[in-house]
Design an enzyme around this catalytic site. Structure first.
Site, short mmCIF file in Angstrom:
data_model
loop_
_atom_site.label_atom_id
_atom_site.label_comp_id
_atom_site.label_asym_id
_atom_site.label_seq_id
_atom_site.Cartn_x
_atom_site.Cartn_y
_atom_site.Cartn_z
N CYS A 2 0.84 -1.16 0.06
CA CYS A 2 0.20 -0.12 -0.05
C CYS A 2 0.96 1.31 0.11
O CYS A 2 2.31 1.06 0.12
CB CYS A 2 -0.95 -0.10 1.23
SG CYS A 2 -1.54 -1.58 1.55
N ARG A 27 1.25 1.66 -5.95
CA ARG A 27 1.62 0.60 -5.00
C ARG A 27 0.22 -0.29 -4.44
O ARG A 27 0.44 -1.09 -3.78
CB ARG A 27 2.13 1.38 -3.76
CG ARG A 27 3.40 1.85 -4.05
CD ARG A 27 4.09 2.60 -2.74
NE ARG A 27 4.58 1.42 -1.84
CZ ARG A 27 5.74 1.16 -1.73
NH1 ARG A 27 6.53 1.64 -2.26
NH2 ARG A 27 5.74 -0.15 -0.63
N TRP A 74 -3.78 -1.84 -1.03
CA TRP A 74 -3.84 -3.14 -1.99
C TRP A 74 -4.49 -4.15 -1.05
O TRP A 74 -3.52 -4.48 -0.13
CB TRP A 74 -2.63 -3.23 -2.56
CG TRP A 74 -2.60 -4.53 -3.66
CD1 TRP A 74 -2.62 -4.50 -4.78
CD2 TRP A 74 -2.06 -5.92 -3.31
NE1 TRP A 74 -2.67 -5.74 -5.14
CE2 TRP A 74 -2.32 -6.63 -4.19
CE3 TRP A 74 -2.11 -6.71 -1.92
CZ2 TRP A 74 -2.37 -8.03 -4.21
CZ3 TRP A 74 -1.76 -7.98 -1.97
CH2 TRP A 74 -1.89 -8.66 -3.00
N ASN A 100 0.81 -0.08 6.21
CA ASN A 100 1.28 -1.04 5.01
C ASN A 100 1.82 -2.20 5.51
O ASN A 100 2.98 -2.10 6.38
CB ASN A 100 2.38 -0.07 4.07
CG ASN A 100 2.93 -0.81 2.99
OD1 ASN A 100 2.23 -1.91 2.79
ND2 ASN A 100 3.89 -0.35 2.55
N GLY A 101 1.70 -3.35 5.06
CA GLY A 101 2.22 -4.62 5.88
C GLY A 101 1.12 -5.54 6.01
O GLY A 101 0.01 -5.36 5.85
N GLU A 479 9.40 -13.76 -19.81
CA GLU A 479 9.40 -12.41 -19.27
C GLU A 479 7.96 -11.94 -20.40
O GLU A 479 7.03 -11.05 -19.90
CB GLU A 479 10.48 -11.71 -19.39
CG GLU A 479 10.23 -10.32 -19.34
CD GLU A 479 9.77 -9.77 -18.02
OE1 GLU A 479 9.62 -10.45 -17.02
OE2 GLU A 479 9.42 -8.50 -17.86
N LYS A 483 4.30 -10.22 -19.39
CA LYS A 483 3.91 -8.93 -19.67
C LYS A 483 2.66 -8.94 -20.03
O LYS A 483 1.60 -8.16 -19.82
CB LYS A 483 5.16 -8.17 -20.67
CG LYS A 483 6.15 -7.78 -20.18
CD LYS A 483 6.17 -6.52 -19.29
CE LYS A 483 6.26 -7.00 -17.85
NZ LYS A 483 7.23 -7.33 -16.98
N GLU A 486 -0.03 -9.88 -17.50
CA GLU A 486 -0.02 -8.93 -16.40
C GLU A 486 -1.08 -7.69 -17.06
O GLU A 486 -1.81 -7.17 -16.02
CB GLU A 486 1.19 -8.15 -16.12
CG GLU A 486 2.06 -8.91 -15.18
CD GLU A 486 3.42 -8.09 -14.90
OE1 GLU A 486 3.81 -7.58 -13.79
OE2 GLU A 486 3.97 -7.75 -15.85
N HIS A 502 5.31 -32.53 -25.50
CA HIS A 502 5.19 -33.34 -24.24
C HIS A 502 3.83 -32.91 -23.43
O HIS A 502 3.73 -32.90 -22.40
CB HIS A 502 6.32 -33.31 -23.40
CG HIS A 502 7.47 -33.87 -23.82
ND1 HIS A 502 7.57 -35.11 -24.39
CD2 HIS A 502 8.63 -33.31 -24.29
CE1 HIS A 502 8.82 -35.50 -24.88
NE2 HIS A 502 9.60 -34.28 -24.80
N LYS A 601 3.09 -2.81 -7.57
CA LYS A 601 4.53 -2.49 -7.99
C LYS A 601 5.30 -3.15 -7.05
O LYS A 601 6.30 -3.67 -7.33
CB LYS A 601 4.82 -1.09 -8.10
CG LYS A 601 6.02 -0.82 -8.74
CD LYS A 601 6.22 -0.68 -10.11
CE LYS A 601 7.70 -0.67 -10.77
NZ LYS A 601 7.65 -1.34 -11.84
#
Ligand code: G6P
Length: 606
Positions: A2, A27, A74, A100-101, A479, A483, A486, A502, A601
């Site tokens: 957050c 955030r 968040w 935050n946490g 990667e 992207k 996301e 396979h 982020k």
């Protein structure tokens, strides 16, 4: 995760809090709130959804005052509702807290407080904090906060104001970042520097265990033992403009186009045009102490680590394992004082990465961190640091952080190779020259933007996209796929191309979009054979390949030529059009490119 902002001074706190929260929205952004202390009273306003909702509500209620705290959330405990939004208050509403946490023992504390007659209105872990402060308050807010945090298990950055003690903000930190911005007759608090960078460039960076009482003219910090904890001033040399979008529509696009400049900044001072590398900047000493390595990271940084493994093993001949920080920390890794641990973290605050660092230290392993944020927790606790200097990365989807991490890893591999002498000097010099040419290669590949956009128009309505590659191309494919999922919410998977037969090939049907990355001539024929297998099942195929791939033009439905590069360094240019592809698909789908749903982020919770 957050975002937190605080202000104390002679200006209107409301504006500073809302502007600060806007720059911290990356955030967390499912709800937001502020609280100000005005005329001895606490005023509080919070709203679910984006910050713009809070702005509207604040405008309608005319909240103002010279002391305040704000939060963008968040959600971890409890849905993103207005009630669960921060700040949280005690019953009297005269103690308010942003956090935050995660408070891991909140359920036990909640029961204990309920038995004492306290009532809870939210589902959050945070709400225990204002009630505990209320419980312990005996005329001294700092003391009440100190007693409260001694009861908390977990991680927190806390900001507390109370009308019982006007003229101060009390803050505390354990495991979640918190900085204090220093002004004249005013002070600022934030979870991240960009939030208050338009007001000051001088900061105190709090350590875990620190508690601080902040007034408009003073900052009094004590450590976990209650002893004074004086700090050096950390002066930031980038500007608030660096953290704005400029003329770009989105931060992500700006950051993609900034990559040539960002890579140059990673190179400056590390390697000169005579191919000499600076031994201190390159942490050569670290490699003198170790005989094997672990690279540990999360998300995009983990993908950079996969490339780093190949570079270090190839050039320096040191065996490297790569692990996800969230796995490493619980696996009981077989490491010792001779095992070097390289941590990669853009933010330097990712909870799992930080925990991995601390675990490595308990084994006596030397730790080298590759991070973008100067003074971050990871940087401060590491034995050696390599700053990427990519500049502030605001878009949640990481782009320039990734490519600069790759460059940092290549340089690190070269430094290691100069110690182990496993690569002949002329070959090493060749790699160094190639590394110096990376900014031009990225500039060249950015020219594919218009054609990539056309491809995005072809695929943006798809439900699934598959990425294939071998060796380093597989790392790039991972990667690229991250992207895509996301920011466009298209389901996307990655397979090492040899593995497609396979199982995954069962997913290929008429028109299934399959994207291959082919940069290594020695194995390009193998990946092309795998592509022919999916073509035979009707796939729509796209190739991003080096110019020496002779059969590529006739194999793929759509084919992009990447710049000529040695295979080891090819990932840097190869990822750029794939970043652009995800970007354009996201725009065409009308997604929120910079703030994709459910993501944050900087992930400062487990
Ligand atoms: C989050 C971000 C990713 C990032 C990962 C690791 O998931 O959304 O972009 O790669 O965290 O972050 P770090 O700051 O440690 O590199």
């Amino acid at each position: 995760m957050c975002g937190i902002v605080g202000y104390i001074g002679d200006k209107n706190a409301t504006d500073i809090l809302l502007n600060g929260l806007e720059s911290l929205e990356y955030r967390g952004y499912d709800s937001a709130g502020i609280s100000v202390l005005s005329g001895g009273h606490i005023l509080l306003c919070k709203e679910r959804g984006r910050l713009s909702n809070l702005r509207e509500k604040v405008a309608a209620t005319d909240i103002s005052g010279n002391i305040g705290i704000g939060h963008t959330r968040w959600a971890t405990h409890g849905a993103p509702t207005q009630i669960n939004a921060h700040p949280h208050a005690n019953k009297a509403g005269d103690i308010v807290v942003v956090h935050n946490g995660i408070i891991e023992n909140y359920e036990v504390l909640r029961e204990e407080l309920k038995n004492e007659g306290y009532e809870f209105i939210s589902e959050t872990d945070t709400e225990v904090v204002p009630h505990l402060i209320d419980y312990y308050y005996n005329g001294d807010l700092r003391e009440a906060v100190t007693k409260t945090i001694s009861r908390l298990i977990g991680s927190y950055a806390l900001c507390v104001i109370s009308s019982r003690e006007d003229g101060k903000i009390v803050v505390a930190r354990e495991g979640s970042p918190l900085i204090i911005g220093l002004g004249k007759g005013e002070n600022f608090i934030a979870s991240d520097i960009p939030a208050v960078l338009s007001y000051t460039k001088d900061f105190y960076l709090l350590n875990d265990g620190d508690v601080a009482v902040i007034t408009e003219n003073s900052v009094d910090i004590t450590d976990k033992n209650g002893a004074p904890s004086p700090k050096d001033i950390y002066h930031v040399d980038y500007s608030a403009e660096d953290a704005t979008k400029g003329d770009y529509e989105h931060f992500m696009l700006k950051e993609i186009f900034e990559q040539p400049a960002a890579i140059k900044r990673t190179l400056i001072g590390r390697i000169d045009e005579n191919l000499q590398i600076d031994p201190v900047e390159m942490n050569k000493e670290f490699f003198e102490k170790v005989d094997r390595l672990y690279i540990v990271a999360c998300g995009t940084a983990y993908h950079a680590g996969l490339v780093g493994k190949r570079a270090i093993e190839t050039l320096a001949g040191i065996p490297v394992e790569v692990d996800l920080a969230s796995e490493f920390r619980y696996r009981g890794p077989l490491i010792s004082e001779k095992t070097g641990v390289i941590l990669i973290s853009q933010s330097g605050e990712t909870a799992d990465t930080l925990a991995a660092l601390r675990l490595a230290h308990t084994y006596g392993s030397p730790v080298l961190s590759i991070t973008n944020v100067v003074g971050s927790s990871v940087a401060r606790e590491s034995d050696y640091v390599f700053y990427t200097y990519a500049g502030p990365e605001i878009a949640v989807a990481s782009t320039k952080a990734y490519t600069t991490q790759l460059v940092a890893l290549y340089l690190t591999a070269v430094a290691a190779a100069e110690i182990t002498k496993k690569t002949p000097q002329n070959l090493l010099d060749f790699f160094k020259k190639e590394i110096l040419s990376l900014p031009e290669k990225v500039t060249e590949v950015l020219n594919l933007n218009d054609d990539v956009k056309k491809l995005a128009e072809r695929i943006y309505k798809e439900l699934d996209v598959y990425f294939l590659g071998r060796g380093l191309d597989y790392s790039v494919a991972l990667e690229a796929s991250l992207k895509m999922k996301e920011i466009s919410y298209i389901h996307s998977d990655t397979y090492a191309s040899g593995e497609i037969k396979h199982g995954p090939i069962a997913l290929i049907d008429d028109g299934t979009v399959t994207i291959a990355i082919i940069t290594d001539k020695q194995i390009s024929g193998k990946t092309l054979s795998n592509m022919k297998e999916v073509i035979a099942r009707g796939a729509f195929t796209v190739g991003f390949a080096s110019p020496d791939c002779e059969d590529c033009e006739k194999t793929f439905d759509v084919y992009f030529k990447l710049p000529k590069s040695s295979p080891l360094l090819a990932p840097v240019a190869a990822i750029v059009p794939l970043q652009l592809l995800a970007y354009h698909v996201s725009c065409l789908k009308g997604c929120d490119v910079d703030k994709p749903r459910n993501l944050a982020k900087s992930v400062t919770v487990e």
